[in-house]
Design a protein around this motif. Structure first.
Motif, PDB file in Angstrom:
ATOM      1  N   MET A   1       0.841  -1.190   0.000  1.00 13.15           N
ATOM      2  CA  MET A   1       0.000   0.000   0.000  1.00 13.15           C
ATOM      3  C   MET A   1       0.884   1.250   0.000  1.00 13.15           C
ATOM      4  SD  MET A   1      -2.953  -1.374   0.006  1.00 13.15           S
ATOM      5  CE  MET A   1      -4.108  -0.079   0.344  1.00 13.15           C
ATOM      6  N   LYS A   2       0.310   2.347  -0.497  1.00 17.46           N
ATOM      7  CA  LYS A   2       1.084   3.586  -0.529  1.00 17.46           C
ATOM      8  C   LYS A   2       1.269   4.130   0.879  1.00 17.46           C
ATOM      9  CE  LYS A   2       0.504   5.329  -5.133  1.00 17.46           C
ATOM     10  NZ  LYS A   2       0.091   6.406  -5.996  1.00 17.46           N
ATOM     11  N   ARG A   3       2.437   4.680   1.119  1.00 13.02           N
ATOM     12  CA  ARG A   3       2.723   5.251   2.431  1.00 13.02           C
ATOM     13  C   ARG A   3       2.868   6.764   2.299  1.00 13.02           C
ATOM     14  NH1 ARG A   3       8.010   1.746   3.742  1.00 13.02           N
ATOM     15  NH2 ARG A   3       7.148  -0.330   3.919  1.00 13.02           N
ATOM     16  N   THR A   4       2.823   7.418   3.458  1.00 10.82           N
ATOM     17  CA  THR A   4       3.091   8.850   3.491  1.00 10.82           C
ATOM     18  C   THR A   4       4.539   9.032   3.913  1.00 10.82           C
ATOM     19  OG1 THR A   4       0.845   9.123   4.248  1.00 10.82           O
ATOM     20  CG2 THR A   4       2.280  11.042   4.414  1.00 10.82           C
ATOM     21  N   PRO A   5       5.294   9.859   3.210  1.00  9.35           N
ATOM     22  CA  PRO A   5       6.705  10.011   3.591  1.00  9.35           C
ATOM     23  C   PRO A   5       6.853  10.643   4.972  1.00  9.35           C
ATOM     24  CG  PRO A   5       6.108  11.567   1.872  1.00  9.35           C
ATOM     25  CD  PRO A   5       4.943  10.660   2.032  1.00  9.35           C
ATOM     26  N   ALA A   6       7.837  10.143   5.686  1.00 11.77           N
ATOM     27  CA  ALA A   6       8.116  10.708   7.002  1.00 11.77           C
ATOM     28  C   ALA A   6       8.761  12.078   6.841  1.00 11.77           C
ATOM     29  CB  ALA A   6       9.048   9.771   7.755  1.00 11.77           C
ATOM     30  N   ARG A   7       8.552  12.945   7.821  1.00 17.68           N
ATOM     31  CA  ARG A   7       9.121  14.291   7.735  1.00 17.68           C
ATOM     32  C   ARG A   7      10.649  14.197   7.789  1.00 17.68           C
ATOM     33  NH1 ARG A   7       7.350  19.855  10.643  1.00 17.68           N
ATOM     34  NH2 ARG A   7       9.255  20.975  10.189  1.00 17.68           N
ATOM     35  N   ALA A   8      11.285  14.986   6.957  1.00 24.29           N
ATOM     36  CA  ALA A   8      12.748  14.914   6.868  1.00 24.29           C
ATOM     37  C   ALA A   8      13.374  15.401   8.171  1.00 24.29           C
ATOM     38  CB  ALA A   8      13.228  15.772   5.707  1.00 24.29           C
ATOM     39  N   ARG A   9      14.555  14.868   8.471  1.00 20.24           N
ATOM     40  CA  ARG A   9      15.276  15.305   9.661  1.00 20.24           C
ATOM     41  C   ARG A   9      15.929  16.658   9.432  1.00 20.24           C
ATOM     42  NH1 ARG A   9      19.382  11.238  11.954  1.00 20.24           N
ATOM     43  NH2 ARG A   9      19.298  12.719  13.675  1.00 20.24           N
ATOM     44  N   GLY A  10      16.028  17.064   8.189  1.00 20.61           N
ATOM     45  CA  GLY A  10      16.609  18.370   7.882  1.00 20.61           C
ATOM     46  C   GLY A  10      18.089  18.454   8.196  1.00 20.61           C
ATOM     47  N   LEU A  11      18.785  17.356   7.929  1.00 16.17           N
ATOM     48  CA  LEU A  11      20.222  17.342   8.221  1.00 16.17           C
ATOM     49  C   LEU A  11      20.999  18.076   7.132  1.00 16.17           C
ATOM     50  CD1 LEU A  11      21.029  13.767   9.528  1.00 16.17           C
ATOM     51  CD2 LEU A  11      20.688  15.860  10.821  1.00 16.17           C
TER      52      LEU A  11
ATOM     53  N   VAL B   1      15.115  28.203   4.454  1.00 16.45           N
ATOM     54  CA  VAL B   1      15.156  26.878   5.073  1.00 16.45           C
ATOM     55  C   VAL B   1      16.440  26.760   5.884  1.00 16.45           C
ATOM     56  CG1 VAL B   1      13.738  25.676   3.383  1.00 16.45           C
ATOM     57  CG2 VAL B   1      16.175  25.869   3.017  1.00 16.45           C
ATOM     58  N   PHE B   2      16.356  25.928   6.898  1.00 14.42           N
ATOM     59  CA  PHE B   2      17.502  25.733   7.778  1.00 14.42           C
ATOM     60  C   PHE B   2      17.809  24.245   7.866  1.00 14.42           C
ATOM     61  CE2 PHE B   2      19.310  24.931  11.986  1.00 14.42           C
ATOM     62  CZ  PHE B   2      20.410  25.768  11.944  1.00 14.42           C
ATOM     63  N   PHE B   3      19.045  23.904   7.640  1.00 17.76           N
ATOM     64  CA  PHE B   3      19.501  22.513   7.780  1.00 17.76           C
ATOM     65  C   PHE B   3      20.500  22.466   8.917  1.00 17.76           C
ATOM     66  CE2 PHE B   3      18.193  22.850   3.365  1.00 17.76           C
ATOM     67  CZ  PHE B   3      17.360  21.754   3.256  1.00 17.76           C
ATOM     68  N   GLN B   4      20.301  21.511   9.812  1.00 15.10           N
ATOM     69  CA  GLN B   4      21.152  21.457  10.988  1.00 15.10           C
ATOM     70  C   GLN B   4      22.166  20.311  10.893  1.00 15.10           C
ATOM     71  OE1 GLN B   4      18.602  20.881  14.332  1.00 15.10           O
ATOM     72  NE2 GLN B   4      17.267  19.481  13.226  1.00 15.10           N
ATOM     73  N   CYS B   5      23.266  20.529  11.591  1.00  9.49           N
ATOM     74  CA  CYS B   5      24.313  19.505  11.631  1.00  9.49           C
ATOM     75  C   CYS B   5      23.851  18.329  12.481  1.00  9.49           C
ATOM     76  CB  CYS B   5      25.576  20.085  12.237  1.00  9.49           C
ATOM     77  SG  CYS B   5      26.628  20.844  11.049  1.00  9.49           S
ATOM     78  N   GLU B   6      24.283  17.150  12.079  1.00 11.33           N
ATOM     79  CA  GLU B   6      23.886  15.960  12.827  1.00 11.33           C
ATOM     80  C   GLU B   6      24.426  16.017  14.263  1.00 11.33           C
ATOM     81  OE1 GLU B   6      25.313  12.347  11.192  1.00 11.33           O
ATOM     82  OE2 GLU B   6      23.945  11.107  12.337  1.00 11.33           O
ATOM     83  N   GLU B   7      25.636  16.538  14.426  1.00 13.94           N
ATOM     84  CA  GLU B   7      26.248  16.572  15.751  1.00 13.94           C
ATOM     85  C   GLU B   7      25.541  17.559  16.678  1.00 13.94           C
ATOM     86  OE1 GLU B   7      27.919  16.926  12.946  1.00 13.94           O
ATOM     87  OE2 GLU B   7      29.081  15.080  12.819  1.00 13.94           O
ATOM     88  N   ALA B   8      24.819  18.514  16.093  1.00 20.70           N
ATOM     89  CA  ALA B   8      24.207  19.559  16.909  1.00 20.70           C
ATOM     90  C   ALA B   8      22.690  19.449  16.949  1.00 20.70           C
ATOM     91  CB  ALA B   8      24.609  20.923  16.352  1.00 20.70           C
ATOM     92  N   VAL B   9      22.163  18.262  16.597  1.00 18.20           N
ATOM     93  CA  VAL B   9      20.707  18.132  16.502  1.00 18.20           C
ATOM     94  C   VAL B   9      20.056  18.426  17.839  1.00 18.20           C
ATOM     95  CG1 VAL B   9      18.851  16.457  16.216  1.00 18.20           C
ATOM     96  CG2 VAL B   9      20.666  16.594  14.548  1.00 18.20           C
ATOM     97  N   GLY B  10      20.562  17.857  18.935  1.00 17.40           N
ATOM     98  CA  GLY B  10      19.926  18.020  20.237  1.00 17.40           C
ATOM     99  C   GLY B  10      20.018  19.436  20.764  1.00 17.40           C
ATOM    100  N   SER B  11      21.087  20.130  20.432  1.00 17.71           N
ATOM    101  CA  SER B  11      21.333  21.432  21.048  1.00 17.71           C
ATOM    102  C   SER B  11      20.897  22.608  20.191  1.00 17.71           C
ATOM    103  CB  SER B  11      22.829  21.565  21.338  1.00 17.71           C
ATOM    104  OG  SER B  11      23.543  21.370  20.146  1.00 17.71           O
TER     105      SER B  11
END
Lengths: 554, 291
Positions: free
Chosen positions: A432-442, B258-268
């Protein structure tokens, strides 16, 4: 009752050659055996025969009759691959196939006619698919009524003829209860012929004795006795024939009555597919060879398709002039039947390491494997077709080279640049189709492969830590490019010029790997922002070796 | 940059031509007489549910046109009207955080079970970071071409194979070698259209010309650090401004940050992230309107 079919290719030597060189089909061609003054014709095309060329004539005689005769020597490789192709076609009709050699194949078709039964025009199925034409009893043995099973057998035989035509082998088909009757039926010009069960003796009776076994001298002797047909022989008492001709006569008498005690000897399935041919003249350029190889690979691909296989590994052996062989192997990234892909890989291999001598023959061996299959979903995301995917990956590998296409894999360890590439084989998509999870924004980094060596000036900081004041890439650090056309290559990190005063420095973070070994990998990492812009990841590998291995995405 | 801006303006004007979009066909026109009669004989509730084959085909095509693949970056999705259009080519150009957007889009596509292909022309993809960002590496085909021509060829091949998402990343520098002809981008757009693939092109400068559905300009980013004075610093992340330069269905000129954060600084960095506007979608300025 056992029902046997015989596939017979008349003038097999010629047919095998024309299969490899279809351009000669409408030419006056003679197949020659022997060298020098012993060279003689063993088979000739219809056009040559019309001009008087006959098997047994010497080449000089044939040339005197037809100066423009195209003479080709017997090609063992062509004949072998044609026989293999004929056997593979037979295996699509029955699992029990006997290789009788020289364009003759027997197969057990008992019960197989049910697949070719007439289900009526409205039905769909194997039988209706193969039955485009109406059954004409005139083609079969017309002296007897043809029940439904015989009609089905005729449809089977016609399907076999079409399958043989598809591999460019003009075969004839006969079906009977014994191998002998099936072979005699197949040798007759009006094909296909189905001999009704128990009617073998009646079928053979009017035929001349030479049809029974042309090689037997006894047949000629019987003709001198005044026996002209097989039926005449069958009428005589078996004991009288045996007393005059011995065991041979007894066997001949059995054959005349349609009795053939020889059972079918099925062959084991081959582990590989072969194609090849000997060339008329040595080839020194790549393009002409690839032109011929393309046709051979095309035949190979069709044969694998018939069996439902795809090529996993392609081996090819080049016969060199004046002597020697060059054997190579290409492992395909995924099983494929795509001729273009295989040809491209072959071209790249030959361009990389040329054979070093003219080529006078070749042999291709394809190691088969089952192509990838996947069940596609109705409601989930559409999956990539495994066969198309295999072909695409093989093409990409042929264009880009090994190690540049695949599935990225992380490698256990602390060093950030570690990775590996594996064969791309995605799992099936969800149902079934899923909804994408929100990005972590890394924040992503762009990795430099290999890391760029730099010169660093440092300043003292609190404690034992070192802070970086400025960095500058070392000019001569670019490694030599392996590609000959380096001018057009994208070099990710090699020519990146990095340098400037550091505005903000963050670090160090220490990494230690392999502390148990003699040469542990100890590194210190810093994040530095330059005055002129850009944030880089810098590390110190040894006492004085500094590198930039990534740039924070800017 | 001025040259780039002039070029984009020209492209936008070309794209406004109404002939590019096919006119919608009214269902009344193609409704056959037999279907009309059938509907007339049925009850109204049943007739309303009756759909002819041609209507169904059109509905499926419309649904496919309107389908989007969200990047899962809310400000960017808002800018693009929900996400990347399926069957279309979208381009992100400029010096901004393009690669972070690429990674987030890969994570979005692979997390819902779609197959994605990354054509990584600069060979700068980091599998460890991508996995941390949520990319399902088992569904990702990583292709590392070395020339522009190979890059476009690989994208075309993967798009035609059935990959739902194909991303071309050109790296942070202008790739050397000859430019690919414009026809290559047209062909790529057709591959996307015919196979329903979403193609995202990330390049330091505009490449696709008039063939892309939308074009985002990523402005130069600004790094954010945690810590002041003599205190140790930690890179918190990077913020960048995105501008919708052109879109075939939406009004261009909108911007967002948009803002992208560093993995090492995610919590802080939660506090720092909260102070930065994440959906700053503004109307075009007067100057932009005038241009």
């Amino acid at each position: 009752m056992t029902r046997l079919a015989c596939f017979y290719v008349p003038m097999f030597v010629l047919a095998a050659r024309l299969r490899s060189e279809p351009d000669l089909l409408n030419e006056a061609v003679g197949i020659v055996e022997g060298n020098g003054s012993n060279a003689h014709i063993v088979a000739a095309t219809r056009r040559a025969r019309k001009k008087g060329i006959q098997p047994g004539q010497s080449l000089a005689q044939a040339r005197s009759l037809l100066p423009k005769l195209i003479a080709r020597g017997r090609d063992a490789e062509c004949e072998r691959t044609a026989q293999e192709a004929l056997l593979e076609v037979a295996e699509t009709f029955s699992p029990r196939v006997e290789d009788a050699g020289e364009g003759v194949v027997f197969l057990d078709v008992t019960g197989m006619e049910r697949h070719f039964a007439d289900f009526g025009s409205g039905e769909s199925g194997v039988g209706s698919r193969s039955d485009e034409e109406k059954v004409t009893p005139a083609i079969s043995d017309t002296r007897h009524p043809t029940p439904d099973s015989q009609n089905s057998e005729i449809r089977l035989a016609r399907a076999a003829l079409r399958a043989c035509d598809a591999i460019s082998l003009p075969a004839r088909v006969g079906i009977a209860a014994s191998k002998l009757a099936a072979r005699v039926a197949a040798e007759l010009p009006k094909s296909p012929i189905v001999v009704a069960p128990g009617e073998e003796a009646t079928f053979l009776a009017p035929l001349p004795l030479t049809r029974l076994s042309p090689e037997l001298e006894a047949a000629a002797m019987l003709q001198r006795f005044g026996l002209s047909s097989i039926g005449d022989l069958a009428k005589l008492p078996e004991s009288e024939i045996a007393s005059r001709l011995g065991e041979v006569g007894r066997e001949l008498h059995w054959a005349a009555r349609g009795i053939d005690p020889r059972p079918l000897m099925p062959r084991p399935l081959p582990p590989e597919f072969r194609e090849g041919m000997e060339l008329e003249w040595p080839l020194v350029a790549l393009e002409p060879f690839l032109f011929i190889a393309n046709a051979a690979l095309d035949r190979l691909s069709k044969r694998m398709e018939i069996q439902g296989f795809a090529c996993k590994r392609l081996e090819f052996t080049l016969t060199l002039d004046p002597e020697g062989y060059d054997a190579r192997g290409i492992d395909l990234p995924a099983p494929t039947r795509d001729v273009k892909t295989m040809l491209t890989l072959m071209r790249l291999d030959l361009e990389k390491t040329p054979p070093g001598a003219p080529v006078v023959g070749f042999s291709f061996v394809a190691h088969p494997d089952r192509p990838r299959r996947a069940q596609l979903s109705l409601f989930g995301p559409s999956a990539v077709s495994p066969e198309k995917l295999a072909t695409t990956i093989a093409k990409l590998v042929s264009i880009l080279g090994d190690g540049r296409v695949g599935m990225p894999m992380t490698v256990d360890g602390h060093l950030p640049e570690r990775y590996s590439i594996n064969v791309f084989s995605p799992p099936p998509p969800p149902d079934m189709k899923r909804t994408p999870a929100r990005a972590r924004g890394l924040l992503a980094v762009r990795t430099f492969r290999p890391p760029i060596p730099i010169e660093v000036t440092t300043r003292e900081a609190e404690g034992d830590d070192v802070q970086i004041a400025s960095i500058r890439s070392i000019a001569d650090s670019a490694p030599p490019s392996p590609a000959p056309n380096a001018r057009n290559r994208i070099e990710a990190g090699a020519k990146v010029e990095i340098g400037g005063t550091v505005r903000i420095c963050s670090g160090p973070w220490r990494i230690e790997e392999g502390w148990w070994s003699d040469r542990p990998d100890i590194r210190e990492y810093w994040d530095v922002e330059l005055e002129r812009g850009g944030v880089y990841r810098v590390f110190r590998g040894g006492a004085t070796e500094w590198f930039v291995d990534a740039r924070y995405e800017m | 940059m001025a040259v780039l801006a002039r070029r984009l303006t020209t492209q936008f004007q070309l794209l406004e031509a109404p002939t590019i979009l096919k006119p919608a066909i009214s269902p009344q026109i193609v409704e056959s007489e037999a279907l009309r009669n059938l509907r007339a004989t049925l009850e109204a509730s049943i007739a309303a549910k009756l759909t002819s084959g041609s209507e169904l085909v059109r509905a499926v095509a419309r649904q496919r046109r309107e389908e989007i693949l969200p990047t899962t970056i809310p400000p960017l999705d808002a800018l693009l009207g929900g996400g990347l259009a399926r069957g279309k080519m979208t381009e992100i150009a400029g010096r901004g955080t393009r690669f972070s957007i690429v990674i987030a889009t890969l994570a979005a596509a692979t997390s819902i079970g779609e197959a994605a292909a990354l054509i990584d022309a600069s060979d700068s993809f980091d599998p460890q970071l991508a996995e941390a960002a949520g990319v399902d590496l088992r569904r990702l085909l990583w292709v590392r071409p070395q020339t522009m021509k190979e890059t476009v060829t690989a994208a075309e091949m993967t798009g035609a194979t059935g990959f739902q998402l194909v991303i071309i990343d050109m790296g942070s520098r202008r790739p050397p070698g000859r430019r690919v002809p414009d026809a290559a981008w047209v062909r790529l757009a057709r591959v996307a259209e015919s196979h329903g693939a979403t193609i995202l092109v990330s390049a330091p400068y505009a490449l696709t010309g008039t063939t892309s559905e939308a074009m985002i300009l990523a402005h130069a980013p600004r790094p954010r650090w945690l810590g002041r004075g003599n205190a140790p610093r930690v890179l918190a992340g990077v913020e960048t401004k995105l501008k919708l330069e052109k879109h075939r269905r939406l009004r261009p000129g909108q911007t967002t940050t948009v803002f992208f954060q560093c993995e090492e600084a995610v919590g802080s960095t939660q506090a720092a992230v909260m102070t930065i506007p994440t959906a700053d979608t503004r109307q075009p300025t007067a100057r932009a309107k005038a241009s």
